[in-house]
Design a protein around this motif. Structure first.
Motif, mmCIF file in Angstrom:
data_model
loop_
_atom_site.group_PDB
_atom_site.id
_atom_site.type_symbol
_atom_site.label_atom_id
_atom_site.label_comp_id
_atom_site.label_asym_id
_atom_site.label_seq_id
_atom_site.Cartn_x
_atom_site.Cartn_y
_atom_site.Cartn_z
ATOM 1 N N GLU A 180 14.659 70.291 84.875
ATOM 2 C CA GLU A 180 14.410 70.273 86.274
ATOM 3 C C GLU A 180 14.250 69.071 86.958
ATOM 4 N N THR A 181 14.266 67.745 85.811
ATOM 5 C CA THR A 181 14.005 66.553 86.468
ATOM 6 C C THR A 181 15.302 65.898 86.718
ATOM 7 N N ARG A 182 15.240 65.317 88.238
ATOM 8 C CA ARG A 182 16.761 64.878 88.932
ATOM 9 C C ARG A 182 16.556 63.293 88.306
ATOM 10 N N VAL A 183 17.466 62.877 87.268
ATOM 11 C CA VAL A 183 17.493 61.645 86.964
ATOM 12 C C VAL A 183 18.406 60.599 87.595
ATOM 13 N N ARG A 184 18.192 59.334 87.654
ATOM 14 C CA ARG A 184 19.142 58.478 88.170
ATOM 15 C C ARG A 184 19.717 57.652 87.003
ATOM 16 N N VAL A 185 21.194 57.435 87.109
ATOM 17 C CA VAL A 185 21.609 56.652 86.424
ATOM 18 C C VAL A 185 21.395 55.255 86.484
ATOM 19 N N GLN A 186 20.519 54.568 85.824
ATOM 20 C CA GLN A 186 19.933 53.227 85.994
ATOM 21 C C GLN A 186 20.983 52.023 85.812
ATOM 22 N N THR A 187 21.666 52.331 84.783
ATOM 23 C CA THR A 187 22.756 51.379 84.266
ATOM 24 C C THR A 187 23.456 52.100 83.335
ATOM 25 N N ILE A 188 24.748 51.451 83.256
ATOM 26 C CA ILE A 188 25.756 51.680 82.120
ATOM 27 C C ILE A 188 25.770 50.605 80.801
ATOM 28 N N GLY A 189 25.625 51.302 79.720
ATOM 29 C CA GLY A 189 25.559 50.250 78.767
ATOM 30 C C GLY A 189 25.590 50.701 77.139
ATOM 31 N N PHE A 190 25.632 49.683 76.256
ATOM 32 C CA PHE A 190 25.775 49.981 74.928
ATOM 33 C C PHE A 190 27.151 50.394 74.489
ATOM 34 N N ALA A 191 27.746 51.492 75.193
ATOM 35 C CA ALA A 191 29.231 51.628 74.798
ATOM 36 C C ALA A 191 29.930 52.019 76.051
ATOM 37 N N PRO A 192 31.200 51.996 76.269
ATOM 38 C CA PRO A 192 31.859 52.284 77.636
ATOM 39 C C PRO A 192 31.300 53.507 78.090
ATOM 40 N N GLY A 193 31.028 53.172 79.580
ATOM 41 C CA GLY A 193 30.798 54.646 80.172
ATOM 42 C C GLY A 193 29.542 55.421 80.091
ATOM 43 N N GLN A 194 28.625 54.480 79.116
ATOM 44 C CA GLN A 194 27.445 55.427 78.678
ATOM 45 C C GLN A 194 26.165 55.243 79.568
ATOM 46 N N PRO A 195 25.718 56.159 80.069
ATOM 47 C CA PRO A 195 24.626 56.152 81.145
ATOM 48 C C PRO A 195 23.199 56.142 80.273
ATOM 49 N N TYR A 196 22.220 55.219 81.057
ATOM 50 C CA TYR A 196 20.918 55.158 80.773
ATOM 51 C C TYR A 196 20.301 55.893 82.004
ATOM 52 N N LEU A 197 19.625 56.814 81.801
ATOM 53 C CA LEU A 197 19.063 57.929 82.887
ATOM 54 C C LEU A 197 17.634 57.874 83.044
ATOM 55 N N GLY A 198 16.919 57.935 84.209
ATOM 56 C CA GLY A 198 15.452 58.122 84.259
ATOM 57 C C GLY A 198 15.211 58.221 85.838
ATOM 58 N N GLU A 199 13.703 57.973 85.866
ATOM 59 C CA GLU A 199 12.785 58.030 84.843
ATOM 60 C C GLU A 199 12.387 59.623 84.688
ATOM 61 N N LEU A 200 11.826 59.985 83.477
ATOM 62 C CA LEU A 200 11.277 61.374 83.166
ATOM 63 C C LEU A 200 9.648 61.237 83.497
ATOM 64 N N PRO A 201 8.903 62.492 83.239
ATOM 65 C CA PRO A 201 7.665 62.201 83.575
ATOM 66 C C PRO A 201 6.844 61.374 82.582
ATOM 67 N N PRO A 202 5.759 60.850 82.808
ATOM 68 C CA PRO A 202 5.233 59.790 81.875
ATOM 69 C C PRO A 202 4.887 60.319 80.721
ATOM 70 N N ALA A 203 4.696 61.554 80.357
ATOM 71 C CA ALA A 203 4.441 61.989 79.087
ATOM 72 C C ALA A 203 5.753 61.812 77.904
ATOM 73 N N TRP A 204 6.820 61.657 78.644
ATOM 74 C CA TRP A 204 7.983 61.262 77.968
ATOM 75 C C TRP A 204 8.182 60.044 77.596
ATOM 76 N N ASP A 205 7.155 59.194 77.522
ATOM 77 C CA ASP A 205 7.225 57.541 77.030
ATOM 78 C C ASP A 205 6.933 57.720 75.649
ATOM 79 N N ILE A 206 7.966 58.306 75.011
ATOM 80 C CA ILE A 206 7.730 58.279 73.467
ATOM 81 C C ILE A 206 8.833 57.269 72.919
ATOM 82 N N PRO A 207 8.279 56.643 71.646
ATOM 83 C CA PRO A 207 9.231 55.455 71.215
ATOM 84 C C PRO A 207 10.554 55.996 70.631
ATOM 85 N N ARG A 208 11.391 55.151 70.370
ATOM 86 C CA ARG A 208 12.532 55.151 69.657
ATOM 87 C C ARG A 208 12.226 55.378 68.168
#
Length: 253
Positions: A139-167
């Protein structure tokens, strides 16, 4: 923007301009990801492209910066820097409207199952049951913040604060194309199959990178996405629906 955020940005002397190699310039709006800094980078890059300063040959955005490459034989760095500084000082980019031409994508996603085996682990890290976790993501509408790491690969956010979990500290086995993964309040939709430290929580039949297409990068910075939950059966059917995997899009007005 909050007073605290404005103060932090002022203390850090952002926005700032730096040089990258012989023919690159980086305009940075922060040293950490935030919604205002990402908004500023996207809006400034659009204004830069519209202004088309002499000698600038291309531009791109990262999470909080806009990069431009210029022809060092046509324009020197100092002259171009003065012009870019004038544009930078012309308005408050942290409060700017996002650029036009953006699209809202609705991408069918199956959450969990053996296709995305780390949903329960991610939900536990957030402190939610899996059903609630799926509802929050879907239900969270996320924005494509950037494209990176691999061709055409989107990083999207932000999720609610509780989702600030580490890699994760260790890499998992390669996730497939279309994998939806989560960490640090962001989602990544994988365009290639690769190992990752992000938790694999959903699977789509969507291909973000299509080298055979006229526009190989399907999603663009500033686009928005809803990863709508579907059943395993629906997902299996959509796998045969072409590279969009059942996704639809509409212009954001």
């Amino acid at each position: 923007m909050s007073d605290n955020r404005q103060t932090a940005l002022a203390d850090a002397a952002f926005p700032c301009i730096g040089r990258v190699g012989l023919d690159g310039m980086l305009v940075s709006f922060g040293d950490a990801l935030s919604e205002p800094a990402n908004r500023a980078a996207l809006a400034f890059r659009a204004a830069l492209d519209a202004a088309a300063p002499a000698g600038v040959e291309e531009s791109a955005t990262s999470l909080v910066s806009a990069f431009l490459r210029f022809d060092a034989l046509r324009v020197d760095f100092g002259t171009l820097r003065s012009e870019i500084r004038g544009l930078l000082d012309s308005r408050d980019w942290y409060a700017a409207d996002l650029p036009g031409g953006r699209r809202l994508w609705r991408i069918p996603t199956v959450y969990g199952t053996d296709l995305a085996p780390q949903l329960a682990e991610a939900a536990e890290a957030v402190g939610l049951d899996t059903e609630t976790a799926v509802a929050q993501i879907a239900e969270t509408r996320v924005r494509v913040q950037t494209i990176g790491f691999a061709p055409g690969q989107p990083y999207l956010g932000e999720l609610p604060p509780a989702w600030d979990i580490p890699r994760q500290t260790d890499l998992t086995d390669p996730v497939p194309v279309g994998a939806l993964t989560v960490a640090i309040r962001q989602l990544v939709l994988f365009s290639v199959s690769t190992p990752t430290g992000w938790r694999h929580i959903g699977q789509t039949a969507f291909r973000p990178f299509r080298p055979e297409a006229e526009a190989p990068f399907v999603l663009r910075p500033g686009d928005e996405v809803l990863f709508e939950a579907v059943t395993r059966e629906t997902y299996e059917r959509l796998c045969a629906a072409g590279p969009d995997g059942g996704a639809v899009s509409e212009a954001i007005r």
